[in-house]
Motif scaffolding. Structure first.
Motif, short mmCIF file in Angstrom:
data_model
loop_
_atom_site.label_atom_id
_atom_site.label_comp_id
_atom_site.label_asym_id
_atom_site.label_seq_id
_atom_site.Cartn_x
_atom_site.Cartn_y
_atom_site.Cartn_z
N MET A 1 0.73 -1.36 0.03
CA MET A 1 -0.21 0.02 0.10
C MET A 1 0.82 1.33 0.05
SD MET A 1 -2.77 0.98 2.64
CE MET A 1 -3.83 2.66 2.55
N MET A 2 2.07 1.38 0.45
CA MET A 2 2.91 2.36 0.79
C MET A 2 3.93 2.61 -0.07
SD MET A 2 1.01 3.52 2.94
CE MET A 2 0.04 2.65 4.12
N SER A 3 4.21 1.64 -1.22
CA SER A 3 5.17 1.81 -2.18
C SER A 3 5.02 3.10 -3.08
CB SER A 3 5.32 0.72 -3.19
OG SER A 3 4.17 0.27 -3.84
N ASN A 4 3.81 3.44 -3.25
CA ASN A 4 3.37 4.74 -4.01
C ASN A 4 3.12 6.01 -3.13
OD1 ASN A 4 1.06 3.89 -3.25
ND2 ASN A 4 0.06 3.39 -5.18
N LYS A 5 3.76 5.97 -1.98
CA LYS A 5 3.60 6.99 -1.15
C LYS A 5 4.99 7.55 -0.75
CE LYS A 5 -0.85 5.99 -1.04
NZ LYS A 5 -1.03 5.28 -1.69
N THR A 6 5.32 8.65 -0.53
CA THR A 6 6.47 9.22 0.08
C THR A 6 6.16 10.12 1.19
OG1 THR A 6 6.69 11.20 -1.66
CG2 THR A 6 7.86 9.25 -2.23
N VAL A 7 6.75 9.84 2.23
CA VAL A 7 6.25 10.48 3.49
C VAL A 7 7.67 10.83 4.29
CG1 VAL A 7 4.81 10.17 5.63
CG2 VAL A 7 4.30 8.74 3.55
N PRO A 8 7.58 12.03 4.84
CA PRO A 8 8.63 12.19 5.68
C PRO A 8 8.70 11.63 6.87
CG PRO A 8 7.39 14.48 5.04
CD PRO A 8 6.91 13.13 4.47
N ASP A 9 9.91 11.11 7.55
CA ASP A 9 10.04 10.18 8.60
C ASP A 9 9.30 10.89 9.62
OD1 ASP A 9 11.51 8.50 7.24
OD2 ASP A 9 13.32 9.15 7.74
N PHE A 22 -8.50 4.98 4.25
CA PHE A 22 -8.84 5.30 2.65
C PHE A 22 -8.29 4.10 1.80
CE2 PHE A 22 -8.69 9.23 4.93
CZ PHE A 22 -9.57 10.02 4.17
N PRO A 23 -8.85 3.16 1.78
CA PRO A 23 -8.29 1.79 0.92
C PRO A 23 -8.40 2.21 -0.47
CG PRO A 23 -10.46 1.43 1.96
CD PRO A 23 -9.98 2.63 2.76
N GLU A 24 -9.53 3.15 -0.79
CA GLU A 24 -9.64 3.62 -2.22
C GLU A 24 -8.34 4.28 -2.86
OE1 GLU A 24 -13.50 3.95 0.15
OE2 GLU A 24 -11.34 4.62 0.38
N LEU A 25 -7.67 4.70 -2.18
CA LEU A 25 -6.27 5.68 -2.39
C LEU A 25 -5.16 4.29 -2.34
CD1 LEU A 25 -6.77 8.84 -0.47
CD2 LEU A 25 -7.29 8.46 -2.84
N LYS A 26 -5.27 3.09 -2.18
CA LYS A 26 -3.99 2.26 -2.15
C LYS A 26 -3.29 2.51 -3.35
CE LYS A 26 -3.28 -2.44 -2.33
NZ LYS A 26 -3.84 -4.00 -2.45
N GLU A 93 -7.28 16.42 4.09
CA GLU A 93 -6.38 16.38 2.67
C GLU A 93 -6.60 15.21 1.73
OE1 GLU A 93 -5.33 19.32 1.91
OE2 GLU A 93 -5.40 20.13 4.04
N LEU A 94 -6.68 14.01 2.52
CA LEU A 94 -6.93 12.84 1.84
C LEU A 94 -8.28 13.05 1.08
CD1 LEU A 94 -5.05 10.26 3.97
CD2 LEU A 94 -4.32 10.97 1.75
N GLY A 95 -9.36 13.62 1.83
CA GLY A 95 -10.53 13.92 1.34
C GLY A 95 -10.59 14.50 0.27
N HIS A 96 -9.60 15.66 0.22
CA HIS A 96 -9.50 16.27 -1.12
C HIS A 96 -9.09 15.41 -2.37
CE1 HIS A 96 -10.29 20.49 -0.01
NE2 HIS A 96 -9.46 20.42 0.76
N ILE A 97 -8.03 14.60 -2.06
CA ILE A 97 -7.63 13.45 -2.95
C ILE A 97 -8.74 12.66 -3.31
CG2 ILE A 97 -5.91 11.94 -3.56
CD1 ILE A 97 -3.95 13.39 -1.85
N MET A 98 -9.60 12.17 -2.69
CA MET A 98 -10.83 11.24 -2.86
C MET A 98 -11.70 12.16 -3.80
SD MET A 98 -10.92 8.44 -1.37
CE MET A 98 -12.55 7.94 -1.00
#
Length: 189
Positions: A1-9, A22-26, A93-98
């Motif tokens: 699920m996270m290979s396509n996400k970049t997140v600061p540590d 948000f499984p729809e954003l997987k 913010e994830l709601g915006h992406i949805m």
């Protein structure tokens, strides 16, 4: 699920915990990036401009986050915010992406123009993002975020007024939470 996400540590655990809702954003590529200046905001979600003309499933999105929440005097580093509050902010913010992910390229361009120029459209977009987050099961976190902003005396008044004027109130969020719970009970019958 996270290979396509970049997140600061510094915020990785909270972001991953929020993404679970948000499984729809997987399969959606999202870059969470720290940036110094975001006009009138602490966080901002947007498609990568160069991706707008790509197929919906190939678009990349960016959530910009300021490294610290500015107060009237001083600031709070993002990683020192209460976890529930930070989750609520990220959920919004994830709601915006949805809201963005199923729009055509033309609809995305129209959205960007309307968001910039039309206050009623801006209000609708911000409230829609809150509604998505509540529907994903994060209503209590959204509510805590709003209360955190509105009840702290050291949050600048112009930011509080923006939250009051454009976003759902804590009471409206509570009503949505109750409505969502009632409809799921009705479905179980």
């Amino acid at each position: 699920m996270m290979s396509n996400k970049t997140v600061p540590d510094k915020i990785r655990n909270v972001v991953y915990e929020t993404l679970i809702y948000f499984p729809e954003l997987k399969n959606t590529h999202i870059d969470f990036v720290f940036t110094k200046n975001i006009s009138k905001s602490f966080m901002q979600a947007q498609p990568n401009f160069s991706d707008i003309l790509k197929r919906k499933d190939k678009r990349r999105y960016r959530i910009k986050i300021t490294p610290a929440l500015q107060l009237t005097e001083g600031s709070i580093p993002v990683e020192e915010l209460p976890e529930d509050v930070l989750m609520g902010w990220i959920a919004h913010e994830l709601g915006h992406i949805m809201d963005y992910k199923d729009r055509s390229a033309l609809a995305m361009m129209g959205f960007g123009i309307s968001y910039s120029l039309n206050k009623k459209f801006l209000m609708s977009a911000e409230q829609t993002a809150d509604i998505y987050a509540v529907n994903q099961g994060l209503g209590s976190k959204i509510r805590k975020t709003k209360n955190f902003i509105l009840n702290r005396s050291d949050i600048p008044e112009d930011y509080k007024n923006r939250i009051k004027n454009l976003y759902l109130s804590p009471e409206e969020i509570m009503a949505l939470i109750e409505e969502t719970a009632d409809s799921s009970i009705g479905q179980a019958d």
